[in-house]
Design a protein around this motif. Structure first.
Motif, short mmCIF file in Angstrom:
data_model
loop_
_atom_site.label_atom_id
_atom_site.label_comp_id
_atom_site.label_asym_id
_atom_site.label_seq_id
_atom_site.Cartn_x
_atom_site.Cartn_y
_atom_site.Cartn_z
N VAL A 240 -5.87 17.20 0.67
CA VAL A 240 -6.23 16.36 2.04
C VAL A 240 -5.25 15.08 2.02
O VAL A 240 -4.74 14.58 0.82
N GLN A 241 -5.31 14.31 3.10
CA GLN A 241 -4.43 12.95 3.18
C GLN A 241 -5.24 12.16 3.85
O GLN A 241 -5.68 12.60 5.22
N LEU A 242 -5.65 10.85 3.31
CA LEU A 242 -6.06 9.92 3.95
C LEU A 242 -5.06 8.93 4.53
O LEU A 242 -4.15 8.40 3.53
N ASP A 243 -5.34 8.37 5.79
CA ASP A 243 -4.20 7.56 6.34
C ASP A 243 -4.69 6.08 6.76
O ASP A 243 -5.90 6.33 7.53
N CYS A 244 -3.96 5.05 6.51
CA CYS A 244 -4.71 3.92 6.91
C CYS A 244 -3.36 2.93 7.47
O CYS A 244 -2.20 3.14 6.60
N THR A 245 -3.42 2.04 8.39
CA THR A 245 -2.42 1.27 8.74
C THR A 245 -2.86 -0.28 8.57
O THR A 245 -3.91 -0.85 8.85
N ALA A 246 -1.85 -1.06 7.79
CA ALA A 246 -2.28 -2.47 7.66
C ALA A 246 -1.29 -3.35 8.31
O ALA A 246 -0.19 -3.30 7.97
N ILE A 247 -1.81 -4.12 9.22
CA ILE A 247 -0.87 -5.03 10.00
C ILE A 247 -1.26 -6.58 9.73
O ILE A 247 -2.34 -6.77 9.93
N ALA A 248 -0.11 -7.40 9.31
CA ALA A 248 -0.44 -8.74 9.02
C ALA A 248 0.83 -9.44 8.64
O ALA A 248 1.74 -9.05 8.22
N TRP A 249 0.51 -10.80 8.86
CA TRP A 249 1.62 -11.58 8.43
C TRP A 249 0.99 -12.98 7.78
O TRP A 249 0.09 -13.55 8.18
N PRO A 250 1.51 -13.17 6.63
CA PRO A 250 2.27 -12.58 5.45
C PRO A 250 1.88 -11.05 5.34
O PRO A 250 0.68 -10.97 5.35
N GLU A 251 2.82 -10.32 5.12
CA GLU A 251 2.71 -9.00 4.77
C GLU A 251 1.61 -8.75 3.98
O GLU A 251 1.26 -9.33 2.89
N ALA A 252 0.73 -7.60 4.18
CA ALA A 252 -0.59 -7.43 3.39
C ALA A 252 -0.33 -6.56 2.14
O ALA A 252 0.56 -5.77 2.12
N LYS A 253 -0.85 -7.00 1.11
CA LYS A 253 -0.97 -6.12 -0.10
C LYS A 253 -2.45 -5.11 0.04
O LYS A 253 -3.55 -5.42 0.37
N VAL A 254 -2.12 -3.82 -0.01
CA VAL A 254 -3.08 -2.65 0.09
C VAL A 254 -3.51 -2.34 -0.88
O VAL A 254 -2.67 -1.74 -1.80
N ASP A 255 -4.67 -2.04 -1.27
CA ASP A 255 -5.17 -1.27 -2.34
C ASP A 255 -6.33 -0.33 -1.84
O ASP A 255 -6.76 -0.49 -0.78
N TRP A 256 -6.44 0.83 -2.39
CA TRP A 256 -7.38 1.81 -2.49
C TRP A 256 -8.48 1.74 -3.45
O TRP A 256 -8.24 1.47 -4.55
N TYR A 257 -9.90 1.89 -2.86
CA TYR A 257 -10.83 1.86 -3.78
C TYR A 257 -11.84 3.17 -3.49
O TYR A 257 -11.84 3.80 -2.22
N PHE A 258 -12.45 3.54 -4.36
CA PHE A 258 -13.17 4.74 -4.45
C PHE A 258 -14.52 4.44 -4.97
O PHE A 258 -14.84 4.16 -6.31
N LYS A 259 -15.69 4.86 -4.25
CA LYS A 259 -17.18 4.29 -4.51
C LYS A 259 -17.14 2.98 -5.09
O LYS A 259 -17.60 2.79 -6.27
N ASN A 260 -16.53 1.84 -4.42
CA ASN A 260 -16.47 0.52 -4.78
C ASN A 260 -15.70 0.12 -6.07
O ASN A 260 -16.01 -1.10 -6.72
#
Length: 484
Positions: A240-260
């Motif tokens: 399975v694949q989970l997808d998200c898109t992050a749009i920001a300026w300055p560029e966003a740092k993206v992290d994934w969390y599971f059950k907090n």
């Protein structure tokens, strides 16, 4: 030069200019009424490096005539006295003045002064040279780059030079900006991140091609997170694949969390990042993988996150476009559900729809398709007994052995004869509508319409219970009757 010396120089120069202007004005007043000139005041428009001839012809009345040429209070040439004219300046015997290889700084007024003895007196004639040259522009800020925070005011400027004076216009990402007037300053509120982009200042004066200069505007804003599916259905053992898109300026740092908690990556759980797109791939799904995953984006302006639920429960149903009215009082619905588990039954909710006053919800139970071999379940249902020329809305849920799914998006429909309004005949899937329907199965809805279902349907159990009660009642009556 000291402050005092600088001011003294300015005053002295100002006094000389005053006397010169006074002198010219005085003699020009006389010249205005003079008809002695055979030449006429003129403005000569020319280009750089051309040669210009300024005439100064007067009637020959037998008197000795002296001609002087002035510019901005400075004597350029004298027909009788040997003065050293500036470079590129030549005076002819007939009084004409020639300017060779004209440059931009040669633009301005040139005064021809004719001096004669009494009774003729002095007369003057004024000519002008206008050296035309292509436009040029520079931007403020000079770097051509500008950054502001979302909600702040943007100020950008374009300074143009050229003769004739250039006309200024602006483009945004190559498209003309509709401004009320021509302006060199551009001011607006950065109330939308889409204001970011390249702004082009265009200066035009028809001497040659327009001059352009660019300002690249960036709007700083905290991350905006978008997810393709907030609810993802998975079955143990699949990928399975989970997808998200992050749009920001300055560029966003993206992290994934599971059950907090910060997600730990392994050979089975990996992440992929490509520009603004971020994916989490889970190979060979386990029961322990079910739960809430958070895609969180952060930069210097803030933090934003969106949740994706991974579950064995079926995905929400999707109404198909093939759904249509089949008569004045009926409507056929077709929906599709992604589920690796068989669909036991569906809940179908509907009600009359009006903008200001909606009707009560009605619920139907519809048997599922336990024997379906595909994970994509397509179901058709014809709803009858509707009012003619009426607007309705409907929503459907599906149940597997893992429980009830989330509701589908609301489908708004109408029976034949109803007035068509785009706002009353569409599928709504915005967050507000979804949140309003999330608790639909818990609400007290008007009335329950029985519908035949298969042996796994809830109606079957109700009918079976009712039959058992009737059987017991009949047994009791027979027993009592036999006693009497």
């Amino acid at each position: 030069m000291s402050y005092f010396q600088c001011n003294a120089y300015i005053i002295t120069k100002g006094m000389l200019s005053f006397f010169w202007i006074f002198y010219i004005c005085a003699i020009e007043t006389y010249a205005t009424t003079s008809s002695d000139f055979r030449s006429y005041p003129t403005t000569i428009k020319t280009y750089e490096n051309d040669t210009v001839l300024l005439p100064c012809y007067v009637e020959d009345q037998g008197a000795q005539t002296r001609i002087r040429w002035w510019r901005e209070g400075h004597l350029l040439a004298d027909s009788l006295e040997p003065v050293w004219p500036p470079e590129r300046i030549l005076i002819y015997k007939n009084g004409s003045l020639q300017v060779l290889n004209v440059q931009r700084e040669d633009s301005g007024e040139y005064v021809c002064q004719v001096i004669r003895p009494s009774p003729w007196g002095h007369v003057t004639q004024v000519h002008e040279i206008e050296v035309m040259y292509p436009p040029s522009v520079k931007t403020i800020p000079e770097s051509g780059e500008l950054e502001v925070n979302l909600g702040e005011e943007v100020h950008m400027q374009c300074k143009a030079k050229g003769v004739p004076t250039p006309v200024i216009s602006w483009k945004m990402e190559g498209k003309e900006m509709a401004l009320r007037d021509e302006r060199s300053n551009l001011t607006f509120l950065a109330d939308n991140r889409n204001c970011s982009g390249r702004y082009t200042c265009v200066a035009t004066n028809e001497v040659s091609d327009p001059a352009v200069a660019h300002i690249d505007l960036r709007i700083r804003y905290k991350p905006e997170i978008y997810v393709k599916k907030p609810w993802v259905h998975a079955f143990p053992g699949i990928r399975v694949q989970l997808d998200c898109t992050a749009i920001a300026w300055p560029e966003a740092k993206v992290d994934w969390y599971f059950k907090n908690e910060t997600l730990t990556y392994t050979s089975r759980i990996v992440r992929h990042d490509s520009g603004n797109d971020h994916s989490l791939v889970i190979r060979n799904v386990k029961i322990s993988d079910y739960g809430s995953y958070v895609c969180r984006g952060s930069n210097s302006l803030g933090i934003t996150e969106k949740m994706i639920e991974l579950s064995e429960i079926a995905n929400p149903a999707i109404f198909k476009k093939e759904s249509r009215s089949t008569s004045k009082t009926s409507y056929n619905f077709i929906w599709e559900v992604d589920s690796y588990s068989p669909i036991i039954e569906y809940q179908f909710w509907f009600r009359k729809y009006k903008r200001d006053a909606n009707g009560k919800w009605h619920r139907l139970y519809i048997p599922g398709d336990n024997n379906a071999a595909s994970p994509v379940h397509v179901h058709s249902f014809n709803l009858t007994g509707l009012d003619t020329a009426t607007h309705y809305e409907a929503v459907v849920l599906s149940r597997t052995r893992y429980g009830w799914s989330h509701p589908s998006a609301i489908l708004r429909f109408h029976t034949e004869g109803a007035s068509i309004d785009s706002s009353e005949n569409s599928q709504t899937d915005d967050d507000d509508e979804q949140n309003r329907i999330t608790g639909i199965q818990l609400a007290s809805m008007s009335q329950h319409y029985p519908l035949a279902t298969d042996v796994n349907g809830s109606m079957y159990h109700r009918v079976k219970t009712l039959s058992l009660m009737l059987s017991m009642l009949c047994t009791l009556i027979i027993t009592l009757d036999s006693r009497f």
